[in-house]
Design an enzyme around this catalytic site. Structure first.
Site, short mmCIF file in Angstrom:
data_model
loop_
_atom_site.label_atom_id
_atom_site.label_comp_id
_atom_site.label_asym_id
_atom_site.label_seq_id
_atom_site.Cartn_x
_atom_site.Cartn_y
_atom_site.Cartn_z
N ASP A 239 43.63 37.85 41.47
CA ASP A 239 43.36 39.23 41.86
C ASP A 239 43.09 39.30 43.36
OD1 ASP A 239 42.74 41.98 41.09
OD2 ASP A 239 40.75 41.47 41.84
N THR B 145 46.07 45.66 44.63
CA THR B 145 45.32 45.14 45.77
C THR B 145 46.13 44.11 46.55
OG1 THR B 145 44.27 43.58 44.28
CG2 THR B 145 43.03 45.54 44.81
N THR B 146 46.78 43.20 45.83
CA THR B 146 47.57 42.19 46.52
C THR B 146 48.73 42.86 47.27
OG1 THR B 146 47.09 40.82 44.61
CG2 THR B 146 48.61 39.92 46.22
N ASP C 263 41.42 45.86 35.77
CA ASP C 263 42.64 46.43 36.34
C ASP C 263 43.37 47.29 35.32
OD1 ASP C 263 41.98 44.86 38.48
OD2 ASP C 263 43.98 44.01 38.77
P1 ADP Z 1 48.54 43.60 42.67
O1 ADP Z 1 47.17 43.13 43.00
O2 ADP Z 1 49.23 44.19 43.84
O3 ADP Z 1 48.60 44.44 41.47
P2 ADP Z 1 49.90 41.65 41.09
O4 ADP Z 1 49.81 40.19 41.21
O5 ADP Z 1 49.29 42.30 39.91
O6 ADP Z 1 49.35 42.26 42.41
O7 ADP Z 1 51.46 42.00 41.13
C1 ADP Z 1 51.90 43.31 41.06
C2 ADP Z 1 53.38 43.39 41.27
O8 ADP Z 1 54.07 42.66 40.25
C3 ADP Z 1 53.86 44.82 41.18
O9 ADP Z 1 54.80 45.08 42.17
C4 ADP Z 1 54.48 44.87 39.80
O10 ADP Z 1 55.50 45.85 39.70
C5 ADP Z 1 55.03 43.50 39.67
N1 ADP Z 1 55.27 43.10 38.28
C6 ADP Z 1 54.42 43.09 37.25
N2 ADP Z 1 55.02 42.65 36.12
C7 ADP Z 1 56.29 42.37 36.46
C8 ADP Z 1 57.44 41.85 35.76
N3 ADP Z 1 57.39 41.55 34.46
N4 ADP Z 1 58.58 41.68 36.47
C9 ADP Z 1 58.62 41.97 37.77
N5 ADP Z 1 57.60 42.44 38.48
C10 ADP Z 1 56.45 42.64 37.84
MG MG Z 2 48.18 44.00 39.51
#
Ligand code: ADP
Ligand code: MG
Length: 557
Positions: free
Chosen positions: A68, A101-102, A398
C-alpha cells in the site's frame, strides 16, 4: 534579491540566523526534483496486481509487509522537504478516496521527471505549471466523459469494484470472499440522504483483527464484536434473544470529589454503612432487571457487589466498553444509551439474536450478533500471522473506501491504465489547441500519464516498448477501455476483464498529483534554518557560514 548575507558599504549584513542553509534557482529545483522522483521510484515497483511488496523495518525491529503506497511512505520517515510533499500526496488521496495512493505518487513523480526535461531546455517553471494545470483540467473533463454510470444497488458490480482494489494486494487470492464481505458491510451501513443519494460513514463498520486461522475465516458480523470478556464468572456466557441495555454511567457507588473521612466507633455503624452501600448497588441492578434487560454493556466500571447481583439475576454484563463501541452498539441494536439508570425503561433496550462470549485464540471476546437491520456492523479479520492480518486490514480499508466511493458517486471507469492511456491520447491532440510553450507542458503531462500503464506493464514483466505501442494503436482506433491486463500479460479491454474502479479515485489521483508537482515546480529557493545551538558570533562576524559547505549554487552577493 533575498539572500542570507549581503553587503552594504563593505559591511556584511546578516539577514538570517547563522547556520541557515539556502539553495536557490536551478540548484534548488534539481534537488527537489531528485528527491521527489526518488520517492516515486521506491513505490513504483509495487503498483498493480503484479507489483512487489515492501518490507519495512522500524527502529524497534518491527516488520511491516505491505504493498500500500500510503503505508510504505508513512513508515519510511522521509526527511527531505520535497520528498515529504510526495508523502502528503499519498496521504491526501488516502483520506479522500482511500485507493490510488501508489498511482498518485508514481504520476506525480513522472510529472516532475517530464518537467525537468523542459526546465533543462530553459522552459520557465511557471509556464510548465500553467500547462500542467490546463492539462489537468482537460484530463478531468475527459475522464468524466468516459465514466460509466452504474446502479448502486447492483451488488455483483460492487463486488467487482471492491475486488479490483484488493487484486493488487497480498490478499488477492481471497479477494472473492473478502470483497463479498466488504460490499455487504458497506451496503448495510449506507443511509439515504435527503437528496436521495447514499451516504456511507465507515465509522459504522468496526474492523477487529486477530492473528490465527486463515483469511478465509474472516467474517462479517451483523452487530458488534467487543474485545472484552463477560465480567463475572457466574454470569451466563450465551444469551439468545438478547435485550440489551447500554449504560454510560458506572454501576458503582460514586466516590466524592473531596477526600472525606468518616469516623466510626461502633461496629454496628460500620455494618449499617456497608448495608447501605449494598442496598444502593442492589437497587441499581433492580432497575436494570425491571426494564427487562438480560444483557448490560457498561462504559464504566461495575462494582463487585453489583456484579454479584447481576449474575444472580442471570444478566450478562460487560464493563469498560469503549465510548465509540457503545455508540456503534446503539446503531446496531437500536438501543438508546442511558446516563441515568432511573431513566431506563424497556423502550431503551436494543435487541440482538445472540450475545455470546467466545474464545478467539487466547482471548475471550463478546459477540453481539444477528441484529435486525443494523446500522453498524463488524468485520473480524483472521489470518495466518499478525503481518497477514495487518495487510488484510489495509486492503479491506481500501476496498471499503472504493465501495463507499461508488455508492456515494455511482460512476466508474475501467482500470489497468486504460483511462490514463485514453486521456494521454486525447490530450496529445488537444495540445495543439494550446498556445506557445504551454503546449509542450501539455504533451509532457500526457507522457506522464502513460507512466501508469507503462509501470503496470513493467511490473508484469511485459516488454515496455511493444506493449505501449500496441496500447497506443488500439487506443487511437477508439478502443477506450484498452489497458494492461496484468493477470494474463496482454493488452486488452479492461472493462470486459471486470477490472473496475471508481471515477472518484481517478479524479483524485489527477488532482492531487498535479497539485503536488506544481507546488514543487514553483519552488526556487529552499531556506533551511539551522537547529544547532551555535553561540552567536559578534554582529556581522564572519565564519558563521561554515555550515554551508556543499551547498552549491549559493548566492553570496
Ligand atoms: P494504488 O495504491 O494506486 O491503488 P495498486 O497497487 O492498488 O496501487 O494498483 C492499482 C492499479 O492496478 C490501478 O491502475 C488498477 O487499475 C490496476 N489493476 C488492478 N487490478 C488489475 C488487473 N487485474 N489487471 C490490470 N491492472 C489492474
Ligand atoms: Mg489500489
Amino acid at each position: 534579491m533575498a539572500s542570507i548575507q549581503t553587503t552594504a558599504g563593505g559591511m556584511p549584513v546578516l539577514i538570517l540566523k547563522e547556520g541557515t542553509k539556502e539553495s536557490k534557482g536551478k540548484e534548488a529545483q534539481r534537488n527537489n526534483f531528485t528527491a521527489a522522483k526518488l520517492i516515486a521510484e521506491i513505490v513504483k515497483t509495487s503498483l498493480g496486481p503484479r507489483g512487489m511488496d515492501k518490507m519495512l523495518v522500524d527502529t524497534l525491529g518491527d516488520v511491516t509487509i505491505t504493498n500500500d503506497g500510503a503505508t510504505i511512505l508513512k513508515e519510511m520517515d522521509v526527511q527531505h522537504p520535497a520528498a515529504k510533499m510526495m508523502v502528503e500526496v499519498a496521504k491526501s488521496v488516502d483520506n479522500e478516496v482511500g485507493d490510488g495512493t501508489t498511482s498518485s505518487v508514481v504520476f506525480a513523480g513522472a510529472l516532475l521527471e517530464k518537467a525537468e526535461e523542459l526546465v533543462n531546455k530553459d522552459v520557465h517553471p511557471s509556464v510548465i505549471v500553467d500547462g500542467y494545470s490546463a492539462a489537468a483540467e482537460q484530463a478531468l473533463k475527459l475522464v468524466q466523459k468516459i465514466a460509466v454510470k452504474i446502479d448502486p444497488t447492483d451488488k455483483e458490480l460492487l463486488i467487482k469494484i471492491a475486488k479490483t482494489s484488493m487484486d493488487s494486494k497480498l490478499v488477492s487470492d481471497d479477494s472473492p470472499i473478502l470483497s463479498q464481505i466488504v460490499v455487504d458491510a458497506t451496503r448495510q451501513v449506507a443511509e439515504k440522504a435527503e437528496d436521495g443519494t447514499l451516504k456511507v460513514d465507515l465509522d459504522n463498520i468496526k474492523v477487529e483483527k486477530k492473528a490465527g486461522g486463515s483469511i478465509r475465516d474472516t467474517k462479517l458480523i451483523k452487530g458488534v464484536v467487543l474485545d472484552k470478556e463477560v465480567v463475572h464468572a457466574g454470569m451466563p456466557k450465551r444469551v439468545e434473544g438478547a435485550k440489551i441495555a447500554l449504560v454510560n454511567s458506572a454501576l458503582e457507588i460514586e466516590k466524592t470529589e473531596m477526600s472525606a473521612e468518616i469516623r466510626i466507633n461502633d461496629p454496628q455503624q460500620m455494618q449499617m454503612f456497608l448495608d447501605e452501600e449494598n442496598k444502593m448497588l442492589k437497587s441499581m441492578v433492580d432497575k436494570i432487571k425491571s426494564s427487562g434487560a438480560n444483557v448490560v454493556l457498561c462504559q464504566k466500571g461495575i462494582d463487585d457487589i453489583a456484579q454479584h447481583y447481576l449474575s444472580k439475576a442471570g444478566i450478562l454484563a460487560v464493563r469498560r466498553v469503549k465510548e465509540s463501541d457503545l455508540f456503534k452498539l446503539g446503531k446496531a441494536t437500536g438501543a438508546r444509551i442511558v446516563n441515568n439508570l432511573d431513566d431506563l425503561t424497556s423502550k431503551d433496550l436494543g435487541s440482538a439474536e445472540l450475545v455470546e462470549e467466545r474464545k478467539v485464540e487466547t482471548d475471550k471476546w463478546v459477540f453481539i450478533e444477528g441484529c435486525k437491520n443494523p446500522k453498524a456492523v463488524s468485520i473480524l479479520i483472521r489470518g495466518g500471522s499478525q503481518r497477514v492480518v495487518d495487510e488484510a486490514d489495509r486492503s479491506i480499508h481500501d476496498a471499503l473506501m472504493v465501495t463507499k466511493d461508488v455508492l456515494e458517486k455511482p460512476l466508474i471507469v475501467a482500470g489497468g491504465g486504460a483511462p490514463e492511456a485514453y486521456i494521454a491520447n486525447e490530450l496529445r491532440q488537444w495540445a495543439s489547441s494550446q498556445e506557445g510553450r504551454a503546449q509542450l507542458a501539455v504533451m509532457k503531462f500526457a507522457d506522464a500519464l502513460d507512466s501508469i500503464p507503462l509501470t503496470l506493464a513493467e511490473n508484469t514483466g511485459m516488454d515496455p516498448i511493444d506493449t505501449m505501442t500496441e496500447l497506443r494503436s488500439k487506443q487511437s482506433k477508439g478502443a477506450k477501455w484498452t489497458g494492461i491486463d496484468c493477470r494474463n500479460a496482454t493488452v486488452t479491454d479492461m472493462y470486459k476483464q471486470n477490472v473496475l474502479e471508481p471515477l472518484a479515485v481517478k479524479e483524485q489521483v489527477i488532482k492531487s498529483a498535479t497539485e503536488a508537482a506544481c507546488m514543487i515546480l514553483r519552488i526556487d529557493d529552499v531556506i533551511a534554518s539551522s537547529k544547532s545551538k551555535m553561540p552567536a558570533g559578534p554582529p556581522g562576524g564572519g565564519g558563521g557560514m561554515g555550515g554551508m559547505g556543499g551547498m552549491g549554487g549559493m548566492d553570496m552577493e
